[in-house]
Design an enzyme around this catalytic site. Structure first.
Site, PDB file in Angstrom:
ATOM      1  N   GLY A  46    -143.155   3.237   1.310  1.00  0.00           N
ATOM      2  CA  GLY A  46    -142.515   4.382   0.680  1.00  0.00           C
ATOM      3  C   GLY A  46    -141.494   4.977   1.627  1.00  0.00           C
ATOM      4  O   GLY A  46    -141.618   4.824   2.852  1.00  0.00           O
ATOM      5  N   GLN A  51    -136.006  11.214   5.287  1.00  0.00           N
ATOM      6  CA  GLN A  51    -136.329  10.303   6.395  1.00  0.00           C
ATOM      7  C   GLN A  51    -135.135   9.484   6.850  1.00  0.00           C
ATOM      8  O   GLN A  51    -135.152   8.897   7.923  1.00  0.00           O
ATOM      9  CB  GLN A  51    -137.458   9.340   5.986  1.00  0.00           C
ATOM     10  CG  GLN A  51    -138.785  10.016   5.796  1.00  0.00           C
ATOM     11  CD  GLN A  51    -139.850   8.983   5.490  1.00  0.00           C
ATOM     12  OE1 GLN A  51    -140.033   8.596   4.351  1.00  0.00           O
ATOM     13  NE2 GLN A  51    -140.534   8.518   6.521  1.00  0.00           N
ATOM     14  N   CYS A  93    -146.770   6.971   8.972  1.00  0.00           N
ATOM     15  CA  CYS A  93    -145.456   7.320   8.436  1.00  0.00           C
ATOM     16  C   CYS A  93    -144.368   6.684   9.293  1.00  0.00           C
ATOM     17  O   CYS A  93    -144.489   6.657  10.515  1.00  0.00           O
ATOM     18  CB  CYS A  93    -145.323   8.843   8.460  1.00  0.00           C
ATOM     19  SG  CYS A  93    -143.741   9.445   7.885  1.00  0.00           S
ATOM     20  N   LEU A  94    -143.318   6.187   8.639  1.00  0.00           N
ATOM     21  CA  LEU A  94    -142.215   5.568   9.387  1.00  0.00           C
ATOM     22  C   LEU A  94    -141.545   6.567  10.314  1.00  0.00           C
ATOM     23  O   LEU A  94    -140.895   6.188  11.276  1.00  0.00           O
ATOM     24  CB  LEU A  94    -141.177   4.995   8.412  1.00  0.00           C
ATOM     25  CG  LEU A  94    -141.647   3.842   7.528  1.00  0.00           C
ATOM     26  CD1 LEU A  94    -140.565   3.485   6.519  1.00  0.00           C
ATOM     27  CD2 LEU A  94    -141.997   2.626   8.373  1.00  0.00           C
ATOM     28  N   HIS A 135    -147.746  11.708  -0.220  1.00  0.00           N
ATOM     29  CA  HIS A 135    -147.129  11.603   1.104  1.00  0.00           C
ATOM     30  C   HIS A 135    -145.600  11.706   0.976  1.00  0.00           C
ATOM     31  O   HIS A 135    -144.950  12.456   1.711  1.00  0.00           O
ATOM     32  CB  HIS A 135    -147.541  10.265   1.737  1.00  0.00           C
ATOM     33  CG  HIS A 135    -146.962  10.004   3.087  1.00  0.00           C
ATOM     34  ND1 HIS A 135    -147.728   9.939   4.233  1.00  0.00           N
ATOM     35  CD2 HIS A 135    -145.677   9.791   3.488  1.00  0.00           C
ATOM     36  CE1 HIS A 135    -146.930   9.703   5.270  1.00  0.00           C
ATOM     37  NE2 HIS A 135    -145.679   9.598   4.839  1.00  0.00           N
ATOM     38  N   GLU A 136    -145.032  10.978   0.000  1.00  0.00           N
ATOM     39  CA  GLU A 136    -143.570  10.989  -0.165  1.00  0.00           C
ATOM     40  C   GLU A 136    -143.092  12.331  -0.728  1.00  0.00           C
ATOM     41  O   GLU A 136    -142.050  12.849  -0.317  1.00  0.00           O
ATOM     42  CB  GLU A 136    -143.108   9.841  -1.073  1.00  0.00           C
ATOM     43  CG  GLU A 136    -143.439   8.442  -0.553  1.00  0.00           C
ATOM     44  CD  GLU A 136    -143.055   8.204   0.897  1.00  0.00           C
ATOM     45  OE1 GLU A 136    -142.058   8.787   1.361  1.00  0.00           O
ATOM     46  OE2 GLU A 136    -143.765   7.468   1.588  1.00  0.00           O
ATOM     47  N   HIS A 139    -142.691  14.820   1.942  1.00  0.00           N
ATOM     48  CA  HIS A 139    -141.435  14.681   2.691  1.00  0.00           C
ATOM     49  C   HIS A 139    -140.332  15.525   2.053  1.00  0.00           C
ATOM     50  O   HIS A 139    -139.499  16.110   2.754  1.00  0.00           O
ATOM     51  CB  HIS A 139    -140.972  13.222   2.722  1.00  0.00           C
ATOM     52  CG  HIS A 139    -141.600  12.409   3.824  1.00  0.00           C
ATOM     53  ND1 HIS A 139    -141.483  12.740   5.160  1.00  0.00           N
ATOM     54  CD2 HIS A 139    -142.321  11.264   3.794  1.00  0.00           C
ATOM     55  CE1 HIS A 139    -142.115  11.829   5.890  1.00  0.00           C
ATOM     56  NE2 HIS A 139    -142.641  10.934   5.089  1.00  0.00           N
TER      57      HIS A 139
HETATM   58 NI    NI Z   1    -143.791   9.268   5.674  1.00  0.00          NI
END
Ligand code: NI
Length: 180
Positions: A46, A51, A93-94, A135-136, A139
């Site tokens: 995701g 991000q 998370c990235l 989670h997304e 963000h």
């Molecule tokens: Ni994330």
């Protein structure tokens, strides 16, 4: 298609609530394609626009790692319609380097959103996929999964990150850290 640069905590853009997309045009559609490519290249399941340094309410999700592309979702201005239940999943998370932790979330979620071809979509997700959605969505509200942990856990992560930066093992993140 150029890959986008993934911003890392504590980059301030990750803390900023994203703004709704007001017009879905070719520029938006092409940006979303870049997000998809960036997510797959990472690799991630995701990705939210903040991000990659763009504060608009756009997320892409593909949680089916065995069949990439089959369940790919590109969502514009996603909103929660319904949410209930409880589930705890190990999250990463990235944008959060070298860390994962269990987080409690709703186990069931219904989200409505616009697609790149301007259709309205309502999607129901359970368990793991429900977690990815939340989670997304977080963000887009300037929240990371580490913000849902206890203050102590968050502090430990900050210390770990500072240590890595100090040791020069995370050189790329030094700039972001300096800006926090
Ligand atoms: Ni994330």
């Amino acid at each position: 298609m150029a890959l986008l640069q993934i911003r890392k905590y504590p980059d301030p853009i990750l803390k900023q609530p994203a703004k709704p997309v007001t017009q879905i045009d070719d520029a938006v559609r092409s940006f979303i394609e870049s997000m998809v490519q960036t997510m797959y290249a990472a690799p991630g399941i995701g990705l939210a626009a903040p991000q990659v340094g763009d504060s608009r309410r756009i997320i892409v999700i593909d949680a089916d790692q065995e069949n990439p592309g089959r369940r790919l979702l590109k969502l514009i201005n996603p909103e929660v319609v319904e949410m209930h239940g409880k589930v705890t999943w190990e999250e990463a998370c990235l944008s959060v380097v070298d860390y994962s932790s269990p987080v409690q979330r709703a186990s069931h979620i219904v989200v409505k959103a616009l697609t790149p071809d301007e259709n309205e979509l309502e999607i129901e997700a359970e368990e793991f996929l429900a977690v990815v959605f939340q989670h997304e969505l977080d963000h887009l509200d300037g929240r990371l999964f580490i913000d849902r942990l206890s203050g102590l856990k968050r502090q430990l992560y900050r210390r770990k990150l500072q240590k890595l930066i100090k040791e020069g093992r995370l050189e790329n993140y030094a700039t972001a850290a300096a800006r926090a």
